[in-house]
Design a protein around this motif. Structure first.
Motif, PDB file in Angstrom:
ATOM      1  N   PRO A  72     -13.295  34.360  14.250  1.00  0.00           N
ATOM      2  CA  PRO A  72     -12.004  35.018  14.053  1.00  0.00           C
ATOM      3  C   PRO A  72     -11.783  36.196  14.987  1.00  0.00           C
ATOM      4  CG  PRO A  72     -13.120  34.630  11.946  1.00  0.00           C
ATOM      5  CD  PRO A  72     -14.110  34.351  13.026  1.00  0.00           C
ATOM      6  N   LEU A  73     -10.789  36.063  15.910  1.00  0.00           N
ATOM      7  CA  LEU A  73     -10.391  37.156  16.806  1.00  0.00           C
ATOM      8  C   LEU A  73     -11.610  37.892  17.357  1.00  0.00           C
ATOM      9  CD1 LEU A  73      -7.349  38.508  14.750  1.00  0.00           C
ATOM     10  CD2 LEU A  73      -7.270  37.108  16.816  1.00  0.00           C
ATOM     11  N   TRP A  74     -12.506  37.103  17.929  1.00  0.00           N
ATOM     12  CA  TRP A  74     -13.815  37.630  18.317  1.00  0.00           C
ATOM     13  C   TRP A  74     -13.697  38.554  19.515  1.00  0.00           C
ATOM     14  CZ3 TRP A  74     -17.340  38.109  15.090  1.00  0.00           C
ATOM     15  CH2 TRP A  74     -18.666  38.401  15.455  1.00  0.00           C
ATOM     16  N   ASN A  75     -14.381  39.705  19.445  1.00  0.00           N
ATOM     17  CA  ASN A  75     -14.255  40.745  20.459  1.00  0.00           C
ATOM     18  C   ASN A  75     -15.547  41.005  21.216  1.00  0.00           C
ATOM     19  OD1 ASN A  75     -12.716  42.682  21.853  1.00  0.00           O
ATOM     20  ND2 ASN A  75     -13.336  44.337  20.488  1.00  0.00           N
ATOM     21  N   ARG A  76     -16.583  40.236  20.951  1.00  0.00           N
ATOM     22  CA  ARG A  76     -17.877  40.518  21.563  1.00  0.00           C
ATOM     23  C   ARG A  76     -18.167  39.588  22.736  1.00  0.00           C
ATOM     24  NH1 ARG A  76     -21.352  43.532  20.297  1.00  0.00           N
ATOM     25  NH2 ARG A  76     -23.116  42.221  20.850  1.00  0.00           N
ATOM     26  N   THR A  77     -19.029  40.072  23.615  1.00  0.00           N
ATOM     27  CA  THR A  77     -19.549  39.252  24.704  1.00  0.00           C
ATOM     28  C   THR A  77     -20.433  38.150  24.140  1.00  0.00           C
ATOM     29  OG1 THR A  77     -19.547  41.173  26.183  1.00  0.00           O
ATOM     30  CG2 THR A  77     -20.936  39.312  26.811  1.00  0.00           C
ATOM     31  N   THR A 113     -27.371  41.366  24.339  1.00  0.00           N
ATOM     32  CA  THR A 113     -26.120  42.054  24.592  1.00  0.00           C
ATOM     33  C   THR A 113     -26.089  43.380  23.850  1.00  0.00           C
ATOM     34  OG1 THR A 113     -25.067  39.869  24.710  1.00  0.00           O
ATOM     35  CG2 THR A 113     -23.611  41.776  24.585  1.00  0.00           C
ATOM     36  N   ALA A 114     -25.544  44.408  24.457  1.00  0.00           N
ATOM     37  CA  ALA A 114     -25.429  45.709  23.796  1.00  0.00           C
ATOM     38  C   ALA A 114     -24.537  45.606  22.571  1.00  0.00           C
ATOM     39  CB  ALA A 114     -24.868  46.738  24.763  1.00  0.00           C
ATOM     40  N   SER A 124      -5.001  51.337  24.720  1.00  0.00           N
ATOM     41  CA  SER A 124      -4.478  50.558  25.845  1.00  0.00           C
ATOM     42  C   SER A 124      -5.351  50.733  27.079  1.00  0.00           C
ATOM     43  CB  SER A 124      -3.041  50.993  26.165  1.00  0.00           C
ATOM     44  OG  SER A 124      -3.003  52.366  26.523  1.00  0.00           O
ATOM     45  N   GLY A 125      -5.416  49.691  27.880  1.00  0.00           N
ATOM     46  CA  GLY A 125      -6.112  49.771  29.161  1.00  0.00           C
ATOM     47  C   GLY A 125      -7.597  49.494  29.117  1.00  0.00           C
ATOM     48  N   GLY A 126      -8.145  49.237  27.943  1.00  0.00           N
ATOM     49  CA  GLY A 126      -9.582  49.019  27.830  1.00  0.00           C
ATOM     50  C   GLY A 126      -9.952  47.571  27.615  1.00  0.00           C
ATOM     51  N   TYR A 127      -9.389  46.686  28.442  1.00  0.00           N
ATOM     52  CA  TYR A 127      -9.625  45.243  28.316  1.00  0.00           C
ATOM     53  C   TYR A 127     -10.202  44.709  29.620  1.00  0.00           C
ATOM     54  CZ  TYR A 127      -8.629  40.232  28.105  1.00  0.00           C
ATOM     55  OH  TYR A 127      -8.741  38.865  28.132  1.00  0.00           O
ATOM     56  N   LYS A 128     -11.204  43.821  29.483  1.00  0.00           N
ATOM     57  CA  LYS A 128     -11.731  43.140  30.666  1.00  0.00           C
ATOM     58  C   LYS A 128     -12.092  41.713  30.290  1.00  0.00           C
ATOM     59  CE  LYS A 128     -14.840  43.437  34.593  1.00  0.00           C
ATOM     60  NZ  LYS A 128     -15.827  44.236  35.338  1.00  0.00           N
ATOM     61  N   ASP A 129     -11.425  40.751  30.915  1.00  0.00           N
ATOM     62  CA  ASP A 129     -11.610  39.347  30.578  1.00  0.00           C
ATOM     63  C   ASP A 129     -13.039  38.877  30.834  1.00  0.00           C
ATOM     64  OD1 ASP A 129     -10.021  36.783  29.807  1.00  0.00           O
ATOM     65  OD2 ASP A 129     -11.152  36.180  31.592  1.00  0.00           O
ATOM     66  N   ALA A 130     -13.666  39.386  31.904  1.00  0.00           N
ATOM     67  CA  ALA A 130     -15.021  38.951  32.254  1.00  0.00           C
ATOM     68  C   ALA A 130     -16.042  39.350  31.202  1.00  0.00           C
ATOM     69  CB  ALA A 130     -15.427  39.510  33.614  1.00  0.00           C
ATOM     70  N   GLN A 131     -15.698  40.309  30.345  1.00  0.00           N
ATOM     71  CA  GLN A 131     -16.591  40.727  29.272  1.00  0.00           C
ATOM     72  C   GLN A 131     -16.825  39.604  28.256  1.00  0.00           C
ATOM     73  OE1 GLN A 131     -18.527  43.873  29.909  1.00  0.00           O
ATOM     74  NE2 GLN A 131     -18.127  43.920  27.721  1.00  0.00           N
ATOM     75  N   ASP A 136     -20.639  44.272  31.356  1.00  0.00           N
ATOM     76  CA  ASP A 136     -20.415  45.140  32.509  1.00  0.00           C
ATOM     77  C   ASP A 136     -20.538  46.584  32.041  1.00  0.00           C
ATOM     78  OD1 ASP A 136     -19.500  46.651  34.614  1.00  0.00           O
ATOM     79  OD2 ASP A 136     -17.737  45.415  35.013  1.00  0.00           O
ATOM     80  N   ASN A 137     -21.658  47.223  32.351  1.00  0.00           N
ATOM     81  CA  ASN A 137     -21.879  48.596  31.915  1.00  0.00           C
ATOM     82  C   ASN A 137     -20.895  49.572  32.548  1.00  0.00           C
ATOM     83  OD1 ASN A 137     -23.919  47.858  30.210  1.00  0.00           O
ATOM     84  ND2 ASN A 137     -25.581  48.570  31.527  1.00  0.00           N
ATOM     85  N   ALA A 138     -20.447  49.296  33.761  1.00  0.00           N
ATOM     86  CA  ALA A 138     -19.465  50.171  34.395  1.00  0.00           C
ATOM     87  C   ALA A 138     -18.169  50.172  33.587  1.00  0.00           C
ATOM     88  CB  ALA A 138     -19.207  49.733  35.835  1.00  0.00           C
TER      89      ALA A 138
END
Length: 284
Positions: A72-77, A113-114, A124-131, A136-138
């Motif tokens: 459900p609406l998963w947010n983890r790597t 995974t951390a 807002s602005g804290g999204y990265k598809d590759a995650q 990506d620690n950066a």
């Protein structure tokens, strides 16, 4: 550097969370600042994981969810992993790689995974598809701790060495007062854990779940003809009903005696007094 008084973990300690009411009062509150229970403070962890100040965001997001997993609406790597599986001669059901209802748990508990490696941070602005598939620690370093503690410069996973078990293990080099989490650090070798991804067996040694809800077969413990949090269940993701981590565990907690009561230990759906969890499925 860590304070010099952190001279070794204290082993298995009772939780300081109340384990009542909400997930916010359990160890699955990764902000480590529960609403009741009297501690602990999360400040000592702020340099090792992002404090998102929201309990749910470590696993779920309302937007931009990880669609690589049917959770459900998963947010983890979720890293692509081939797990070493339980494979004993006594195993009668066919077994496959863990399904979604195990991979969600393993996204923390396999240690790869951390605990703060999310796809979509709060705001807002804290999204990265590759995650969705890699950490990506950066990207994680862009989070600013708004609660006043230090920003995280390390992002630790539930594994040995200089990560979570660097404090949360008996005899650890640092972290006096920390509870041991070694039991919960499963790694990718699942050969010494209860099988997951194993099909529901048949025969006289097994009880048959009488309830069906969508793709779930379940034991209707209170005979109310509905799937409840306290019902042990099997998940069918296309290969027939299978045991997964969530068959026996609910990460949000299951009240042991009705609303407001203490949750079952280790997030079990059924307290295992008298081997009640085992005997739900095993006819012995």
């Amino acid at each position: 550097m860590l304070p010099v008084q952190w001279a070794g973990a204290d082993g298995d300690l009772p939780t300081k969370f109340s384990n009542q009411g909400t997930i916010g009062n359990t160890r699955h509150n990764l902000t480590q600042r529960q609403s009741s229970g009297g501690g602990p403070s999360g400040a000592s962890m702020d340099q090792f994981r992002n404090d998102y100040r929201e309990v749910c965001v470590y696993c779920h997001t309302p937007h931009g969810a990880n669609t690589n997993i049917a959770a459900p609406l998963w947010n983890r790597t979720i890293k692509e992993t081939n797990y070493t599986l339980y494979n004993q001669a006594s195993l009668s059901g066919t077994i496959s790689q863990p399904g979604a209802n195990s991979l969600a748990c393993l996204s923390c508990h396999d240690g790869q995974t951390a605990v703060d490696s999310v796809v979509n941070m709060p705001g807002s602005g804290g999204y990265k598809d590759a995650q969705k598939t890699s950490q990506d620690n950066a990207f994680l370093n862009t989070w600013t701790n708004t609660r006043g503690g230090p920003d995280a410069t390390s992002h630790f996973g539930l594994k040995e060495g200089k990560e979570c078990l660097g404090c949360h293990a008996p005899g650890a080099e640092m972290g006096a007062g920390a509870t041991s989490f070694t039991t919960f650090a499963l790694g990718t070798d699942l050969s010494n854990d209860h099988p997951v991804g194993v099909k529901l067996p048949s025969g006289s040694d097994w009880n048959v779940p009488g309830g069906t809800k969508d793709n779930i077969r379940y034991f209707d413990a209170n005979s109310d003809n509905r799937l409840s949090k306290g019902d042990i269940r099997f998940y069918d993701t296309g290969e027939g009903p299978e045991v997964e981590c969530a068959s026996c565990h609910d990460p949000h907690g299951v009240p042991s005696g009705g609303a407001g009561s203490t949750f079952n230990t280790t997030f079990l759906r059924v307290e295992n007094t008298g081997s009640a969890v085992c005997l739900t499925c095993h006819n012995k």
